[in-house]
Write a protein that holds these residues in place. Structure first.
Motif, PDB file in Angstrom:
ATOM      1  N   ILE A   1       2.601  11.646 -51.478  1.00 37.70           N
ATOM      2  CA  ILE A   1       3.869  11.561 -52.376  1.00 37.70           C
ATOM      3  C   ILE A   1       3.879  10.931 -53.560  1.00 37.70           C
ATOM      4  N   ARG A   2       3.235   9.892 -53.490  1.00 42.74           N
ATOM      5  CA  ARG A   2       2.864   9.125 -54.804  1.00 42.74           C
ATOM      6  C   ARG A   2       2.006  10.104 -55.833  1.00 42.74           C
ATOM      7  N   ALA A   3       1.135  10.611 -55.351  1.00 47.34           N
ATOM      8  CA  ALA A   3       0.369  11.513 -56.208  1.00 47.34           C
ATOM      9  C   ALA A   3       1.022  12.603 -56.998  1.00 47.34           C
ATOM     10  N   ALA A   4       2.147  12.947 -56.131  1.00 46.88           N
ATOM     11  CA  ALA A   4       2.979  14.103 -56.887  1.00 46.88           C
ATOM     12  C   ALA A   4       4.205  13.315 -57.561  1.00 46.88           C
ATOM     13  N   GLY A   5       4.174  11.950 -57.740  1.00 52.17           N
ATOM     14  CA  GLY A   5       5.151  11.474 -58.820  1.00 52.17           C
ATOM     15  C   GLY A   5       6.304  10.927 -57.844  1.00 52.17           C
ATOM     16  N   GLY A   6       6.227  10.964 -56.650  1.00 49.16           N
ATOM     17  CA  GLY A   6       7.305  10.322 -55.759  1.00 49.16           C
ATOM     18  C   GLY A   6       7.317   8.746 -55.527  1.00 49.16           C
TER      19      GLY A   6
END
Length: 270
Positions: A68-73
């Motif tokens: 999720i973090r890698a996708a900008g979340g």
């Protein structure tokens, strides 16, 4: 007055920004390490929520959180055993500590026991499925209502039930019984907390391609094919399709929906 025709061509920049379904909300999700819960965590984050993932298995939680973090979340996780009341409260409190509030919660964690007739269900298995599938959502809802009330003031909760709770369930009698009780808890909570602006609903998935259904297939070969044959859409759901229904029920777009057990079953109970 200038009547010269405009030569301006509308562009994407002229269009109003499309807000995510859960934009600005803080979401707490149980059973978020895999299956429907992991799909929900990814979806809720894409739809603008800040999410806290909870489950027992840390490596699964960490993997989904990093994705999720890698996708900008915005996401974090906490290990949580739904059988532990103090642990459940601490997990919900962690969401408030991290993000300052709690707006919505998706109680998705569940377990399954070996399929078979009711007289063959072991007492230990019955007790285990009670603790995780019924007591767990009760503990979670109690903590979530308190957190929503103390922070956001209003909000929404969705519990994962099952289409198997809506009929006799000879192959999974204990599982079906606990999920039917979850429906009752959902409806009772909706009536109790509706006056405060806290909505409570449930989703009742049909056959869904999760680790749980694969375990059932392993112990009862051919069960997925048989279930699909009784489903008008003639297929099982992807976990994301179930998560989409939960996201809508948690969003403001379902603002007049509460106390509902929404079937997401490909028409199996039509």
């Amino acid at each position: 007055m200038d009547n010269t025709p405009s030569t301006h061509t509308p562009t994407t920049a002229d269009a109003p920004a499309v807000r995510g379904l859960l934009e600005g909300k803080v979401a707490f999700i149980t059973g978020a390490g895999r299956g429907i819960g992991a799909a929900a965590a990814r979806l809720f984050a894409r739809e603008g929520a800040r999410v806290l993932l909870a489950a027992r298995t840390e490596d699964q939680l960490k993997a989904v959180t990093e994705e999720i973090r890698a996708a900008g979340g915005t996401a974090d996780y906490i290990r949580c055993d739904l059988a532990d009341a103090a642990g459940v409260r601490a997990a919900v409190d962690r969401a408030v500590d991290l993000y300052g509030r709690l707006d919505v919660a998706f109680n998705n964690a569940a377990t399954i026991v070996p399929p078979g007739p009711m007289d063959q269900v072991l007492e230990a298995d019955f007790d285990h499925i009670y603790v995780v599938n019924l007591k767990g959502p009760w503990l979670a809802m109690s903590a979530e209502v308190a957190a929503i009330r103390a922070t956001a003031g209003t909000g929404a909760i969705v519990n994962t039930s099952s289409v198997g709770s809506l009929m006799g369930n000879p192959e999974l009698p204990a599982y079906g019984a606990m999920k039917r009780a979850v429906n009752s808890l959902t409806e009772s909570a909706a009536v109790t907390y509706g006056p405060e602006g806290i909505r409570v609903n449930a989703i009742a998935p049909g056959t869904t391609l999760t680790e749980m259904i694969r375990a059932w297939e392993a112990s009862s070969p051919g069960i997925v094919e048989r279930l699909n044959a009784h489903t008008p859409l003639r297929r099982a759901a992807d976990p994301d399709e179930i998560a989409q229904a939960a996201a809508w029920l948690l969003s403001d777009r379902s603002s007049y929906v509460t106390g509902t057990v929404l079937r997401v079953d490909g028409g199996a109970r039509a």
